[in-house]
Structures are given as C-alpha cells and as structure tokens.
Motif scaffolding. Structure first.
Motif, short mmCIF file in Angstrom:
data_model
loop_
_atom_site.label_atom_id
_atom_site.label_comp_id
_atom_site.label_asym_id
_atom_site.label_seq_id
_atom_site.Cartn_x
_atom_site.Cartn_y
_atom_site.Cartn_z
N ILE A 58 -36.11 -9.38 15.22
CA ILE A 58 -35.28 -8.53 16.10
C ILE A 58 -34.29 -9.39 16.87
CG2 ILE A 58 -35.35 -7.04 18.14
CD1 ILE A 58 -38.09 -6.04 17.14
N THR A 59 -34.77 -10.50 17.41
CA THR A 59 -33.89 -11.40 18.15
C THR A 59 -32.80 -11.98 17.26
OG1 THR A 59 -35.70 -12.02 19.64
CG2 THR A 59 -33.82 -13.50 19.56
N GLN A 60 -33.16 -12.29 16.00
CA GLN A 60 -32.18 -12.86 15.08
C GLN A 60 -31.03 -11.89 14.82
OE1 GLN A 60 -32.04 -16.18 13.14
NE2 GLN A 60 -30.11 -15.17 13.62
N ILE A 61 -31.32 -10.63 14.63
CA ILE A 61 -30.27 -9.65 14.38
C ILE A 61 -29.39 -9.50 15.62
CG2 ILE A 61 -29.77 -7.22 13.87
CD1 ILE A 61 -32.19 -7.15 12.11
N LEU A 62 -29.98 -9.54 16.80
CA LEU A 62 -29.18 -9.50 18.03
C LEU A 62 -28.23 -10.69 18.10
CD1 LEU A 62 -31.83 -8.35 20.66
CD2 LEU A 62 -29.89 -7.04 19.80
N ASP A 63 -28.72 -11.87 17.70
CA ASP A 63 -27.87 -13.06 17.70
C ASP A 63 -26.73 -12.91 16.71
OD1 ASP A 63 -29.37 -14.31 19.62
OD2 ASP A 63 -30.59 -15.46 18.21
N VAL A 64 -27.01 -12.31 15.56
CA VAL A 64 -25.96 -12.07 14.57
C VAL A 64 -24.86 -11.22 15.18
CG1 VAL A 64 -25.41 -10.93 12.39
CG2 VAL A 64 -27.45 -12.35 12.55
N MET A 65 -25.24 -10.16 15.88
CA MET A 65 -24.25 -9.28 16.49
C MET A 65 -23.49 -9.97 17.61
SD MET A 65 -24.25 -6.66 14.71
CE MET A 65 -22.98 -5.96 15.74
N ASN A 66 -24.18 -10.78 18.41
CA ASN A 66 -23.52 -11.48 19.51
C ASN A 66 -22.49 -12.47 19.03
OD1 ASN A 66 -24.67 -10.30 21.80
ND2 ASN A 66 -26.49 -11.56 21.68
N ASN A 67 -22.70 -13.02 17.84
CA ASN A 67 -21.80 -14.05 17.31
C ASN A 67 -20.78 -13.50 16.34
OD1 ASN A 67 -23.05 -16.20 18.71
ND2 ASN A 67 -24.68 -16.26 17.19
N GLN A 68 -20.74 -12.17 16.20
CA GLN A 68 -19.84 -11.56 15.23
C GLN A 68 -18.40 -11.63 15.71
OE1 GLN A 68 -20.35 -7.37 14.62
NE2 GLN A 68 -19.65 -7.48 12.53
N HIS A 69 -17.47 -12.06 14.82
CA HIS A 69 -16.05 -12.13 15.13
C HIS A 69 -15.25 -11.60 13.94
CE1 HIS A 69 -16.67 -14.53 18.75
NE2 HIS A 69 -17.52 -15.27 18.07
#
Length: 316
Positions: A58-69
């Motif tokens: 769950i945390t990994q997917i949140l990190d993916v979204m936070n780093n999305q550009h």
C-alpha cells in the motif's frame, strides 16, 4: 496509471498475492486504489497472515503516486506546445491580463491563493463571465463551497457589456457556464474522469476554461486525516488537471485558501508538495476598506516572482 499488474516489474512488492488482496476489494488499478479508505484497508490487512507485506505494498503505491510527473519533453516538443497553447483567455481586468502576459494561458494550470474574503471567488466569476461572453466554447465551474451565484455572474456579464443585455443574450451566455457542486475529493476525481471521457469522445463537447473553487477545501480534510493518502490524492488531482489542460488546450484555474503556520503567519493550505504542480501561482490580497486589491506572482514561467499589480475588484 493503468492496472496494478503493470507495476510489478519495477516494484516486485506489487506481486500476484498483493494484487489478489486488492482485487478482493475491487481494486484493479491505481485509480481504484485512490478511491479506497486507506485506514479501513490497513485494518483489513492487519487481519491477514502477512500484514507487513500488504501494508508495504500500500505504501509503495502511494509513493508511486507521490512521485508521478508528466513525461519529459525535448526542446522541439516544448516549442511546439508553446506555439499550440499560446492563446490566453482574458480575466476581464486589463491590469491582471498585463501581469499574466495576456491572461489565463490555455494548456496551463493556474493557482490563485489568498486569505478569506480576498476575492478569489470573484476573480473566478469574472474570468468565467468574460470567457462565456466572448468565447464560443463552455466554461466548467466546479463549486466546492456552495458559493456559485448565477445572479453574480449576470452582474459581471452586464458590467462587461457596458449595458443591460436582453434576456435571450443573457440566457445564451449563462448556458455556456456549466456548474457542478462537489463536496468531497472522490467526487471531484469522478467529475474530472468523466470530463476527460466527454472531451475525447464527444465532438460537440467543447470546454475553453475549467475552474475549481476551491480545490483546497476538498484536499485539506484528507491531508489532515491521513497524510500519505491525502498527498497521493493531491498529486493525482494535480496530474489530472494538468493532463486535461495540456491534452485539450484548456485554461485551468484553481483556488487555494490560506491557513496559519506554526509561527502565526499565513501560508497556502495545500502545502509544500503542491507548490511544484501548477504552471502559474498567484497571490491575491485585498483592502476591503477602499476596494483595492493586489495580485502578485508566486511562480510563473516568464514573469519574475514578486511582480504585482493593483486593481479594483469589479462588481464589489
């Protein structure tokens, strides 16, 4: 973002076991994931045999979204985009238009930040009224605080026309402003998703301006309740707004209120992670005693930070 499966190669933690857990809650994509109550999802994960692995996923997917550009663009692509999106939409005030080098640029996300009663909603009304009066496409106005006022819009339209226009002309102009009332962030994501579909598949559906007044009132509750989830939603909304602006050549304007910092001074409510998302950031302030307002640049691709103009709010 697509399905969760496409993330496994880069993020092994998002494996078939994790995806099966997600699928049991009808989560098949990152978009589905963002629609969930993460607090409840973590509670369910705690009851499984491998809770730490599931919570890590769950945390990994949140990190993916936070780093999305947005994808990188080379110089030629940036030049072509600048030429394609060079048209600006007037906000109905010559001094603001001059500050912004023409007005609200199509293809860009513009943020208007200011304290309560500074006139952010009035600027939105004014921009929407001018666009509807002088343009051929629609203005979509997303109202999050029950502040949309057709009467106020009509006042702006009449003021811009320098005379009281006939009812048929007013009706035609008002019909170009499509208002949606939205009271939570998930409903906003649904509307933006539907807007994308309409813009792609309905040839007769044209939008020249999208206004969200106010974005911060939807985001700040989830930022406070669950920081990681809230920041992921913030990034997702920002990405969708920029994508809509870029792909459909629309001027997007959002408002952001201000809150007290630890030192007592005011700061934009959406926080540090939001600062890098908008193409243009503007600060609005107002002296209510004499109807004088100021707009200054917080961030702009071609105007120096701190440059400001003084003006009087229309229809105050």
């Amino acid at each position: 973002m697509g399905s969760l499966e496409c993330l496994e190669e880069k993020y092994p933690i998002i494996d078939s076991e994790f995806r099966q857990f997600c699928a049991s809650h009808n989560i098949l994509s990152v978009e589905d994931f963002l629609m969930q109550d993460l607090y409840a999802l973590n509670i369910v994960a705690e009851q499984r045999s491998n809770p730490e692995k599931l919570k890590l996923g769950i945390t990994q997917i949140l990190d993916v979204m936070n780093n999305q550009h947005q994808p990188w663009l080379n110089g030629q692509e940036l030049l072509e985009n600048a030429l394609l999106n060079k048209q600006s939409l007037s906000v109905g005030c010559d001094r603001i238009n001059a500050l912004l080098q023409g007005g609200l640029r199509k293809g860009r996300l513009t943020e208007l930040v200011g304290p309560s009663s500074s006139g952010k909603t009035q600027i939105c009304f004014q921009a929407a009224s001018y666009a509807a009066t002088h343009g051929i496409a629609n203005v979509m106005f997303i109202d999050t605080g029950n502040s949309f006022s057709p009467k106020r819009i009509a006042q702006f339209v009449n003021k811009m026309s320098n005379h009281v226009i006939d009812q048929e002309s007013l009706r035609r102009i008002m019909n170009k402003i499509v208002c949606h009332s939205v009271y939570d962030i998930l409903s906003l994501l649904d509307i933006l998703h539907q807007l994308e579909i309409n813009l792609k598949h309905q040839n007769d559906f044209q939008v020249m301006m999208l206004i969200v007044d106010s974005l911060s009132s939807l985001i700040t509750p989830v930022l406070g309740a669950d920081g990681a989830h809230g920041h992921a939603l913030l990034v997702q909304v920002g990405f969708m707004l920029k994508k809509i602006a870029y792909e459909h050549n629309i001027a997007v304007l959002v408002t952001n209120h201000m809150v007290a910092s630890e030192g007592g001074s005011l700061k934009p409510a959406l926080g540090e992670r939001w600062k890098s998302i908008p193409h243009v950031r503007l600060h609005l302030s107002r002296d209510s005693s004499n109807n004088t307002s100021w707009m200054s640049i917080l961030g702009h691709p071609s105007v120096a930070t701190g440059v400001a103009v003084e003006f009087e709010m229309m229809c105050s």
